[in-house]
Design a protein around this motif. Structure first.
Motif, PDB file in Angstrom:
ATOM      1  N   PHE A  16       0.836  -1.209   0.000  1.00  0.00           N
ATOM      2  CA  PHE A  16       0.000   0.000   0.000  1.00  0.00           C
ATOM      3  C   PHE A  16       0.871   1.260   0.000  1.00  0.00           C
ATOM      4  CE2 PHE A  16      -3.498  -2.702   1.854  1.00  0.00           C
ATOM      5  CZ  PHE A  16      -4.427  -2.443   0.852  1.00  0.00           C
ATOM      6  N   LYS A  41      -3.016  -0.920  -4.926  1.00  0.00           N
ATOM      7  CA  LYS A  41      -3.133   0.512  -5.197  1.00  0.00           C
ATOM      8  C   LYS A  41      -2.578   1.306  -4.021  1.00  0.00           C
ATOM      9  CE  LYS A  41      -6.449   4.077  -6.577  1.00  0.00           C
ATOM     10  NZ  LYS A  41      -7.871   4.377  -6.848  1.00  0.00           N
ATOM     11  N   LYS A  42      -1.788   2.308  -4.309  1.00  0.00           N
ATOM     12  CA  LYS A  42      -1.148   3.109  -3.261  1.00  0.00           C
ATOM     13  C   LYS A  42      -2.189   3.747  -2.357  1.00  0.00           C
ATOM     14  CE  LYS A  42       2.637   6.410  -2.656  1.00  0.00           C
ATOM     15  NZ  LYS A  42       3.659   7.227  -3.351  1.00  0.00           N
ATOM     16  N   ASN A  43      -1.998   3.580  -1.058  1.00  0.00           N
ATOM     17  CA  ASN A  43      -2.956   4.095  -0.076  1.00  0.00           C
ATOM     18  C   ASN A  43      -2.189   4.378   1.218  1.00  0.00           C
ATOM     19  OD1 ASN A  43      -4.944   4.401   1.950  1.00  0.00           O
ATOM     20  ND2 ASN A  43      -6.403   3.113   0.830  1.00  0.00           N
TER      21      ASN A  43
END
Length: 630
Positions: A355, A362-364
């Motif tokens: 992350f 998905k980048k979070n």
């Protein structure tokens, strides 16, 4: 500003807790006679100050506490990193120094820059509270990596989760009973079974001593002794732990060859988690002729095939980092998910990295921060919780409060609520140290309010409820119905029946929320749905609503609203004798219900007299009227 993060791999060589958590207070709480000498004058001054602080809060000696703070400050003047961390803690809490968040941040920043991990925890938590995830995530990533390096190589580390010493307003007696260590009846029974030759009991006793679980003081020598006795009886779990001990060098000289021998013996007894340790040694080339990724993968697959979470995790690492296999991020993510679903903390760390970087997921950043924090809180600094609980069980409330306060600053929700509860429960007996001696009432209330608020931000519904009460009654802060309603809403979102009841009451009276009897009824009904024990107060509250609807602007409604002010002594009696603060309204509603019943009875009597007809003789003053049947 963010201190530079480390770049070492999570698969680095096992290090001692003192190496992973430099400046720890472990020498004070778990002294090692073999390393009792301090290396520098600053180190000596620092630990002298810590020892005096602990003695001061235990005995209630503000003078000694001031001496301790001065010694810490003197060590800080020479740039000693770990003293800077402790001084930041003192400024943050307002202990023997004027509370100053800016100075606290400055000292923690420099301490973190110098390598103090607990200051990195404090900074990461501060950044996350302000939604500065780009800074928080970097620190938590390093802290989580350090925590992973402290874990066992073959199975999950049995880190003691912080014990919540209270259950709402009351002491959590059941949890505390199970944490009384060698004095606990269950432990004594287990020890008796171990002494009689029960291999499983020997192993469990060894586990308690090795990790310091259930209130037992950690003792690696005793743990090793019990494990050795257990393996003589053929206990495979003890064989695995001996492999871990020799791989880590915990209480013995590190010996990877012996580690592999013990893990191999455990695996032959069908203890599948041992395959993880064997695979790790082949990946690193420890205790074997050379690295062998093929053999390591075979061991990890054996573990995974037998539903061992560590096997899934290790296969995920191999596919993610292209260790002996072709890189496959999607497959690695699948393995990490399987391990995480089984509660494997190392898997949470890898998912956090995904992350964080956007590789595989998905980048979070908020999600990455939360997962990193979850893992980081299992790091070696979590020993503070063990020492705090041990102190509380021994009756050293001041020392327990001091240690929980330190943990609270690092972002542990349980420690925040424990420290706040001690302040509320024990008051001046909490040995709370303020800016110039013992805490004043105002300092205690303000500190408890701050701690409860932090706990409520992290999802503690009881804390949110207490924050609402503080704003509603003006306890430790200015009265503010709007903020009280906001706090109750937060607690209500976690299905707290008391919060729903309070929101109904505020709608009924238009306090901090619009006057709305329909919404009030809805909240009262919801409170009853959540907690059947709320039947009496909800019934009385609904009776009050009925009164307001049918007798609006009457003297009865005015009487209901004025009772708490007209009879403050009665309200105080209700608060102190019958139930918690805030429920004095129930007495008011009870009086209201009696009043309603009285007037309804009068109406029935008058109707009965009218129905008797003109020929019936009137009732005389000394005649008793028998109520008509329903």
């Amino acid at each position: 500003m963010t201190p530079p993060s480390g770049t070492s791999s999570e698969t680095s060589d096992a290090k001692s807790e003192d190496e992973l958590d430099p400046g720890s207070w472990r020498p004070i709480f778990e002294p090692d006679p073999a390393s009792a000498d301090w290396k520098t004058n600053d180190e000596s001054l620092y630990y002298s100050g810590i020892r005096k602080m602990v003695d001061a809060v235990r005995s209630g000696d503000p003078t000694m506490m001031e001496e301790a703070a001065s010694e810490i400050e003197a060590a800080t003047a020479d740039g000693y990193t770990h003293a800077q961390s402790t001084l930041g803690f003192l400024y943050n809490m307002g202990m023997m120094r004027e509370r100053d968040r800016a100075k606290a941040f400055m000292y923690h920043y420099f301490a973190a820059d110098g390598g103090n991990m607990q200051s990195k925890m404090a900074l990461a938590y501060t950044y996350s509270r302000q939604d500065m995830y780009d800074k928080a995530v970097k620190l938590y990533a390093e802290l989580a990596e350090t925590a992973v390096n402290s874990f066992l190589i073959s199975k999950d580390s049995l880190v003691m989760e912080p014990v919540r010493i209270h259950n709402g307003a009351e002491e959590n007696r059941e949890a505390l009973r199970k944490s009384r260590g060698e004095e606990d009846e269950d432990f004594q029974i287990l020890e008796y079974q171990a002494q009689k030759g029960n291999a499983g009991a020997m192993y469990r006793i060894g586990i308690f001593y090795y990790f310091g679980l259930r209130g037992v003081r950690r003792d690696h020598a005793k743990a090793l002794s019990w494990f050795l006795k257990s393996v003589e009886k053929g206990e495979p779990k003890s064989m695995e732990l001996l492999g871990e001990i020799y791989a880590r060098g915990a209480g013995v000289e590190r010996n990877y060859t012996k580690a592999l021998e013990w893990l191999t013996l455990a695996s032959k007894q069908q203890l599948y988690s041992a395959y993880n340790g064997m695979g790790y040694l082949y990946v690193k080339g420890y205790g074997v002729e050379k690295k062998n990724y093929t053999k390591a993968k075979e061991f990890f697959e054996k573990a995974a095939e037998n539903e061992e979470p560590g096997g899934h995790y290790n296969l995920g690492v191999m596919y993610l980092k292209e260790i002996g296999v072709k890189r496959d991020v999607k497959l690695a993510c699948k393995f990490f998910m399987q391990a995480a679903n089984a509660g494997q903390p190392k898997a949470f760390y890898q998912l956090a990295k995904m992350f964080h970087t956007g590789v595989g997921l998905k980048k979070n950043l908020p999600m990455a921060t939360a997962l990193y924090k979850l893992v980081a809180e299992r790091g070696p600094w979590s020993s503070l919780s063990r020492w705090a609980l041990e102190s509380y069980l021994k009756g050293d409330v001041g020392k327990a409060f001091f240690l929980y306060s330190r943990m609270a600053e690092l972002g542990y929700e349980v420690a925040q609520s424990n420290a706040a509860w001690i302040l509320d429960k024990y008051g001046e007996h909490s040995m709370c140290m303020g800016e110039s001696g013992f805490c004043t009432n105002a300092e205690r209330h303000q500190r408890a309010h701050s701690l409860w608020w932090q706990a409520s931000e992290q999802g503690n519904e009881h804390a949110a409820l207490l924050i609402g009460d503080a704003y509603y009654y003006g306890r430790g802060t200015e009265r503010d119905y709007d903020r009280a309603a906001e706090a109750y809403m937060h607690a209500k979102s976690q299905s707290n029946a008391q919060a729903m009841f309070n929101l109904g009451y505020m709608h009924e009276h238009g306090q901090g929320l619009p006057f709305d009897l329909h919404l009030a009824k809805r909240y009262y009904d919801q409170a009853l749905e959540i907690d059947p024990a709320a039947k009496l107060p909800v019934t009385l509250a609904l009776a009050s609503l009925w009164m307001r609807k049918n007798y609006a602007n009457s003297f009865l409604v005015d009487m209901i609203d004025s009772l708490p002010q007209v009879y403050p002594k009665v309200e105080a009696w209700i608060e102190n004798v019958i139930m918690e603060e805030g429920n004095a309204t129930i007495l008011t509603l009870f009086v209201c219900l009696l009043t309603v019943l009285y007037f309804r009875e009068r109406q029935r009597r008058n109707a009965a007299v009218a129905a008797a007809g003109e020929g019936a003789p009137p009732l005389q003053p000394n005649e008793h009227f028998a109520p008509a049947g329903n």
